[in-house]
Design a protein around this motif. Structure first.
Motif, PDB file in Angstrom:
ATOM      1  N   GLU A   1      54.218  26.953  37.177  1.00  0.00           N
ATOM      2  CA  GLU A   1      53.532  27.786  37.919  1.00  0.00           C
ATOM      3  C   GLU A   1      53.100  27.217  39.339  1.00  0.00           C
TER       4      GLU A   1
ATOM      5  N   TRP B   1      46.786  32.110  32.965  1.00  0.00           N
ATOM      6  CA  TRP B   1      46.047  33.408  32.659  1.00  0.00           C
ATOM      7  C   TRP B   1      46.976  34.443  33.019  1.00  0.00           C
ATOM      8  N   GLY B   2      46.892  35.443  31.869  1.00  0.00           N
ATOM      9  CA  GLY B   2      47.703  36.615  31.892  1.00  0.00           C
ATOM     10  C   GLY B   2      47.859  37.258  30.424  1.00  0.00           C
ATOM     11  N   ASP B   3      48.529  38.430  30.666  1.00  0.00           N
ATOM     12  CA  ASP B   3      48.582  39.513  29.619  1.00  0.00           C
ATOM     13  C   ASP B   3      49.416  38.738  28.134  1.00  0.00           C
TER      14      ASP B   3
ATOM     15  N   GLY C   1      43.147  43.756  34.663  1.00  0.00           N
ATOM     16  CA  GLY C   1      44.314  42.800  34.338  1.00  0.00           C
ATOM     17  C   GLY C   1      44.283  42.381  33.020  1.00  0.00           C
ATOM     18  N   ALA C   2      44.233  41.169  32.446  1.00  0.00           N
ATOM     19  CA  ALA C   2      44.505  40.309  31.138  1.00  0.00           C
ATOM     20  C   ALA C   2      43.218  40.809  30.388  1.00  0.00           C
TER      21      ALA C   2
END
Length: 697
Positions: free
Chosen positions: A11, A29-31, A536-537
């Motif tokens: 990151e 943070w993310g899908d 987004g997520a």
């Protein structure tokens, strides 16, 4: 042997990379994290924090680095870690959700989510053992996991109900109040009721700076000259500058004070605080000519130049941490009497100890010998107490402070996050231009413009708008309102300072992008994230949010009101005026409920909407020394919300009220300045001193 790294090693965020060696199987943070949570039907443990956050380091050390705690987390949850500086959109929404459940907020934020990202339980810091009246983190983890496993329907129902309530609360703002003088007076009266007349500031403890509120009070005092406003401004600026919340050794402000007297701070130093406080103090100096205000402003600049900026490429860094290690609490910034004696002469130690109240016992609980330096006795009192001449006291204090500064430089310094964030850099560029205007610092002007070129070349994209983050030579994350509004405001300041039309043209381009992508066509005002950015997520990012609360920086919608007004005054484009009017009216009810402490930026904009600021139009050749003298007078005189336009050719835009005066004898004879407010203009002024007088109110 190197420790194994988790996903966070790749990151850009310093906060996330700092957790790369933890045994927790963190996701950014993310899908990917949400997909796994749904596939395995596990709840999500969300940790939101920051690299500068003391209690974030504490929970990292106590819990997330504990293999037993990590084992529970990895087996029962999908853990996600978020940097609140990097993702303010994620942070703001989960802060609201956790606050609604627990009444708590701040960092670290610890939230438990359904696989769809909705909160069903949360809090802030949890200790490793039952402590401070809080259950241990281990107990919380097991209880939440069991609740989700055994009573899943109840957990999901809680999450859905909370999400729906937040969606309704964060929906369209209603036009519930009139924007008039009683609205502003109500805000001022509320501030007077919460004002601390002894120490300055508002409320008791903890006590935060409120720079947006200061801007409102400065603007209102400039117009009314009301003594009560002057008292609130000067006592607050004085209390902070003399307190331990200001770094008496090296300059710059810590984030906030844990007490009502501004003495013991939380020691992290933030870009956004120091930028907005620099503007406050530079304007305070311009209005009141108190040398303390100038010294505080100069101290912020000195510290920023040395610590928080990239002198080669331009740009301001994000923060300096409070601590060096887990057992530390501001040790880099504090002093024992023994440490002072080790670097100072006996006379210097005597003077420094009297000036900054340094004794055998200090203010820090973790090490009672440690002193926070704050201005206690004035040099004249020290002279009287020691029998030394005043000149000797001043000289000894100066040499002693310099030795403390050099001595401190030998210590291990807290971490500096060298990430460049668009919004905070624009704030700082504006503040450095204020330092040029009111302190005469041409070096600050030059560095501000260098930073603006960096933001323009590295972070602006005509298709996607402003990127939020510049780290390791890579730009990341788009779609935040505050990046666009603060950049537009800084572009207008750059135009005022230089009269280079490219800056004004770019400000219009950025504001046009903001209007196209963030404007609420139904309710007025701006959403905090782009409508085209998508959820987004997970669905929490789809929650509509129109920020008008200063938290703690001046709100993006309040600032947008100021930007739209200035653009209208500089271009005559009525579209800006119409959006400005709609925005001011849209948030009146919300601002009335918030009051002046948290609605400072809005009330600042409303003050200038009701009482239009000065529009300075200078007619003359730009290279004419008389024109340049008038321009300098206009730029360097504090007049809230003013615009400065130099016109040297026929056909250039001028406000309608000025047009009929262009053919007057004075205007035809040589460079003159007009000062207009609303539809009324002053007679032409050819003398810079007269122009300053007109602008001073």
């Amino acid at each position: 042997m190197d420790e194994p790294e988790n996903r966070l090693a790749k990151e850009a965020s310093s906060y996330l990379k700092g957790a790369a060696h933890q045994p927790v199987d963190w996701y950014p943070w993310g899908d990917e994290a949400f997909a796994r949570a749904k596939a395995e039907d596990k709840p999500i443990l969300l940790d939101i924090g920051a690299v500068w956050c003391h209690w974030c380091h504490v929970i990292d050390h106590e819990s997330y680095e504990d293999p037993e705690i990590a084992k529970i987390i990895n087996e029962r949850f999908v853990p996600v870690k978020v940097d609140r500086d990097e993702r303010p959109d994620v942070d703001s929404r989960y802060q609201s959700a956790v606050n609604a459940i627990s009444g708590q907020g701040g960092w670290p934020l610890t939230a438990f989510l359904t696989p769809g990202g909705k909160v069903f339980y949360g809090g802030t810091y949890f200790p490793p053992k039952d402590l401070y009246g809080r259950p241990s983190f281990r107990r919380i983890l097991l209880a939440v996991s069991d609740h989700y496993t055994k009573e899943r329907a109840d957990a999901i129902n809680t999450a859905e109900s909370l999400h729906q309530a937040l969606a309704e609360r964060r929906g369209l703002h209603l036009h519930e109040a009139d924007v008039n003088e009683p609205l502003l007076k109500e805000a001022v009266d509320g501030l007077k009721g919460q004002f601390d007349p002894v120490n300055g500031g508002f409320g008791s403890s903890p006590k935060f700076p409120h720079p947006g509120t200061m801007e409102f009070l400065l603007a209102r005092y400039h117009r009314t000259k009301e003594e009560g406003l002057r008292n609130m401004i000067t006592r607050t600026l004085t209390g902070m500058a003399r307190g331990g919340v200001y770094d008496q050794v090296a300059g710059g402000f810590h984030r906030y004070s844990t007490d009502a007297t501004w003495i013991v701070p939380h020691f992290e130093k933030m870009a956004y605080d120091n930028a907005t406080l620099l503007s406050n103090y530079a304007k305070g100096w311009a209005l009141f000519r108190d040398p303390l205000f100038k010294d505080a402003a100069e101290g912020i600049v000195r510290w920023t130049d040395e610590v928080l900026s990239d002198r080669t490429n331009g740009g301001f860094y994000a923060s300096q941490d409070a601590d060096v290690g887990p057992g530390d609490d501001g040790d880099y910034f504090t002093w024992t009497l023994k440490e002072v004696r080790a670097v100072c002469t006996e006379e210097e130690t005597t003077a420094i100890a009297l000036r900054y109240d340094i004794g055998e016992r200090g203010e820090m609980h973790h090490n009672p010998a440690k002193n926070v330096l704050f201005a206690d006795k004035m040099p004249a009192e020290i002279a009287k107490e020691t029998g030394w001449p005043a000149e000797k006291v001043e000289s000894i204090l100066k040499s002693g402070l310099e030795k403390l500064r050099k001595g401190r430089e030998k210590r291990t310094a807290p971490f500096i996050d060298r990430t460049v964030y668009a919004n905070w850099n624009a704030m700082y560029a504006r503040a450095y231009l204020d330092a040029y205007r009111y302190l005469g610092r041409e070096d600050c002007r030059d560095f501000a413009l260098k930073t603006m070129h960096l933001l323009r070349s590295k972070l602006w994209d005509p298709v996607h708008g402003m990127h939020h983050q510049w780290a390791n030579g890579v730009r990341r994350i788009t779609g935040f309102l505050e990046d666009h509004i603060w950049f537009a405001a800084a572009l207008l300041d750059a135009f005022e300072t230089t009269q280079d039309p490219d800056w004004l043209e770019e400000a219009e381009t950025v504001m046009r992008f903001a209007l196209d992508h963030f404007w609420d066509a139904k309710g007025g005002g701006f959403f905090d994230v782009s409508a085209s950015d998508g959820a987004g997520a997970n669905s929490i990012l789809a929650l509509k949010r129109k920020p008008v609360e200063d938290s703690p920086s001046p709100s993006a919608n309040g600032m947008a009101g100021l930007v739209l007004q200035r653009l209208h005054h500089l271009t005559g484009n009525d579209e800006y005026r119409l959006h400005h009017d709609e925005l001011i009216r849209a948030f009146a009810g919300e601002a009335s409920r918030m009051g002046g402490i948290f609605g400072g930026a809005y009330f600042h904009a409303a003050e200038l909407w009701l009482h239009p600021p000065a529009q300075v139009v200078i007619v003359g050749g730009k290279k004419d020394t008389r024109t340049q003298a008038l321009r300098r007078a206009a730029v360097e005189t504090f007049s809230p919300g003013k615009t400065v336009l130099v016109v040297e050719r026929d056909g250039a835009y001028v406000p309608a009220a000025v047009e009929p005066m262009l053919s007057s004898k004075q205007a035809m004879a040589g460079p003159v300045a007009f000062v207009c407010k609303g539809n009324t203009c002053s007679p032409p002024a050819g003398d810079p001193a007269k122009l300053r007088e007109l602008l001073s109110g």
